[in-house]
Design a protein around this motif. Sequence first.
Motif, PDB file in Angstrom:
ATOM      1  N   THR A  41       0.815  -1.224   0.000  1.00  0.00           N
ATOM      2  CA  THR A  41       0.000   0.000   0.000  1.00  0.00           C
ATOM      3  C   THR A  41       0.850   1.276   0.000  1.00  0.00           C
ATOM      4  O   THR A  41       0.591   2.226   0.729  1.00  0.00           O
ATOM      5  CB  THR A  41      -1.021   0.025   1.167  1.00  0.00           C
ATOM      6  OG1 THR A  41      -0.318  -0.032   2.403  1.00  0.00           O
ATOM      7  CG2 THR A  41      -2.009  -1.118   1.065  1.00  0.00           C
ATOM      8  N   LEU A  42       1.852   1.280  -0.860  1.00  0.00           N
ATOM      9  CA  LEU A  42       2.732   2.444  -0.971  1.00  0.00           C
ATOM     10  C   LEU A  42       2.094   3.586  -1.765  1.00  0.00           C
ATOM     11  O   LEU A  42       2.489   4.731  -1.605  1.00  0.00           O
ATOM     12  CB  LEU A  42       4.041   2.054  -1.668  1.00  0.00           C
ATOM     13  CG  LEU A  42       4.999   1.177  -0.886  1.00  0.00           C
ATOM     14  CD1 LEU A  42       6.202   0.812  -1.749  1.00  0.00           C
ATOM     15  CD2 LEU A  42       5.453   1.899   0.368  1.00  0.00           C
ATOM     16  N   HIS A 100      12.965   0.108   0.330  1.00  0.00           N
ATOM     17  CA  HIS A 100      11.734  -0.444   0.890  1.00  0.00           C
ATOM     18  C   HIS A 100      11.674  -1.934   0.579  1.00  0.00           C
ATOM     19  O   HIS A 100      12.306  -2.398  -0.360  1.00  0.00           O
ATOM     20  CB  HIS A 100      10.518   0.276   0.289  1.00  0.00           C
ATOM     21  CG  HIS A 100       9.245   0.030   1.030  1.00  0.00           C
ATOM     22  ND1 HIS A 100       8.467  -1.078   0.823  1.00  0.00           N
ATOM     23  CD2 HIS A 100       8.621   0.763   1.980  1.00  0.00           C
ATOM     24  CE1 HIS A 100       7.405  -1.020   1.622  1.00  0.00           C
ATOM     25  NE2 HIS A 100       7.477   0.086   2.329  1.00  0.00           N
ATOM     26  N   LYS A 101      10.917  -2.691   1.366  1.00  0.00           N
ATOM     27  CA  LYS A 101      10.790  -4.131   1.107  1.00  0.00           C
ATOM     28  C   LYS A 101      10.164  -4.402  -0.258  1.00  0.00           C
ATOM     29  O   LYS A 101      10.388  -5.447  -0.855  1.00  0.00           O
ATOM     30  CB  LYS A 101       9.992  -4.828   2.212  1.00  0.00           C
ATOM     31  CG  LYS A 101       8.515  -4.501   2.213  1.00  0.00           C
ATOM     32  CD  LYS A 101       7.751  -5.312   3.247  1.00  0.00           C
ATOM     33  CE  LYS A 101       6.265  -5.034   3.113  1.00  0.00           C
ATOM     34  NZ  LYS A 101       5.462  -5.913   3.907  1.00  0.00           N
ATOM     35  N   VAL A 102       9.353  -3.461  -0.757  1.00  0.00           N
ATOM     36  CA  VAL A 102       8.781  -3.583  -2.101  1.00  0.00           C
ATOM     37  C   VAL A 102       9.828  -3.025  -3.067  1.00  0.00           C
ATOM     38  O   VAL A 102      10.153  -1.841  -3.012  1.00  0.00           O
ATOM     39  CB  VAL A 102       7.460  -2.803  -2.228  1.00  0.00           C
ATOM     40  CG1 VAL A 102       6.927  -2.886  -3.650  1.00  0.00           C
ATOM     41  CG2 VAL A 102       6.430  -3.327  -1.234  1.00  0.00           C
ATOM     42  N   PRO A 103      10.374  -3.883  -3.939  1.00  0.00           N
ATOM     43  CA  PRO A 103      11.446  -3.411  -4.826  1.00  0.00           C
ATOM     44  C   PRO A 103      10.974  -2.305  -5.766  1.00  0.00           C
ATOM     45  O   PRO A 103       9.793  -2.200  -6.101  1.00  0.00           O
ATOM     46  CB  PRO A 103      11.856  -4.660  -5.608  1.00  0.00           C
ATOM     47  CG  PRO A 103      10.827  -5.693  -5.335  1.00  0.00           C
ATOM     48  CD  PRO A 103      10.018  -5.276  -4.153  1.00  0.00           C
ATOM     49  N   GLN A 104      11.937  -1.510  -6.192  1.00  0.00           N
ATOM     50  CA  GLN A 104      11.629  -0.369  -7.043  1.00  0.00           C
ATOM     51  C   GLN A 104      10.939  -0.792  -8.343  1.00  0.00           C
ATOM     52  O   GLN A 104      10.022  -0.128  -8.799  1.00  0.00           O
ATOM     53  CB  GLN A 104      12.922   0.396  -7.347  1.00  0.00           C
ATOM     54  CG  GLN A 104      12.698   1.832  -7.650  1.00  0.00           C
ATOM     55  CD  GLN A 104      13.986   2.632  -7.627  1.00  0.00           C
ATOM     56  OE1 GLN A 104      15.028   2.169  -7.203  1.00  0.00           O
ATOM     57  NE2 GLN A 104      13.910   3.857  -8.092  1.00  0.00           N
TER      58      GLN A 104
END
Length: 183
Positions: A41-42, A100-104
């Motif tokens: 949810t970024l 962030h844990k969600v890769p770019q």
Amino acid sequence: MDALELLVNRRSASRLAEPAPAGEQLDNILRAGMRAPDHGTLQPWHFFVIDGEGRERFGKVLEQGAIAAGQDEKGIEKARTSPLRAPLIITVVAKCEVGHKVPQWEQLLSAGCAVMAMQMAALAQGFNGIWRTGPLTDSPQVREAFACREQDKIVGFLYLGTPQLKASTTVTVPDIAPFVTRF
């Protein structure tokens, strides 16, 4: 319009005129973009709505980018006038979080999904458009105009309006076999 029919028969339209989506129609388009798949949810996107005189200002920014890139007069003119090809443009910037844990790369894809969702929402409401990119998405002048940080990426310019030419009702759907392998 049935959702499956919309997705399977989707076709971009490059010749666009007034009217453009406005009011609730535009809000629906932006809401659809906000519903793109978003791990963590970024909400890794920002939408810049360009219409009216904003199209001319955008053309000047693109012109500056084309000049800085050393394009010839024809390329510079094309850059300057390209925003006038549609009554509304939505620039989508992937606002990526580094570390962030969600890769770019996944954040970029999420912003790309937002563009697709907005185009489909426009089509569902009787409008159409075309998703454009090109080398000017990396232009320092263009990036600065859209407040891009180093890690951000302009993923597209979504040109929207009313199609000037009626699209063919028949869309050739490619054979899926060469693109699918059962694992």
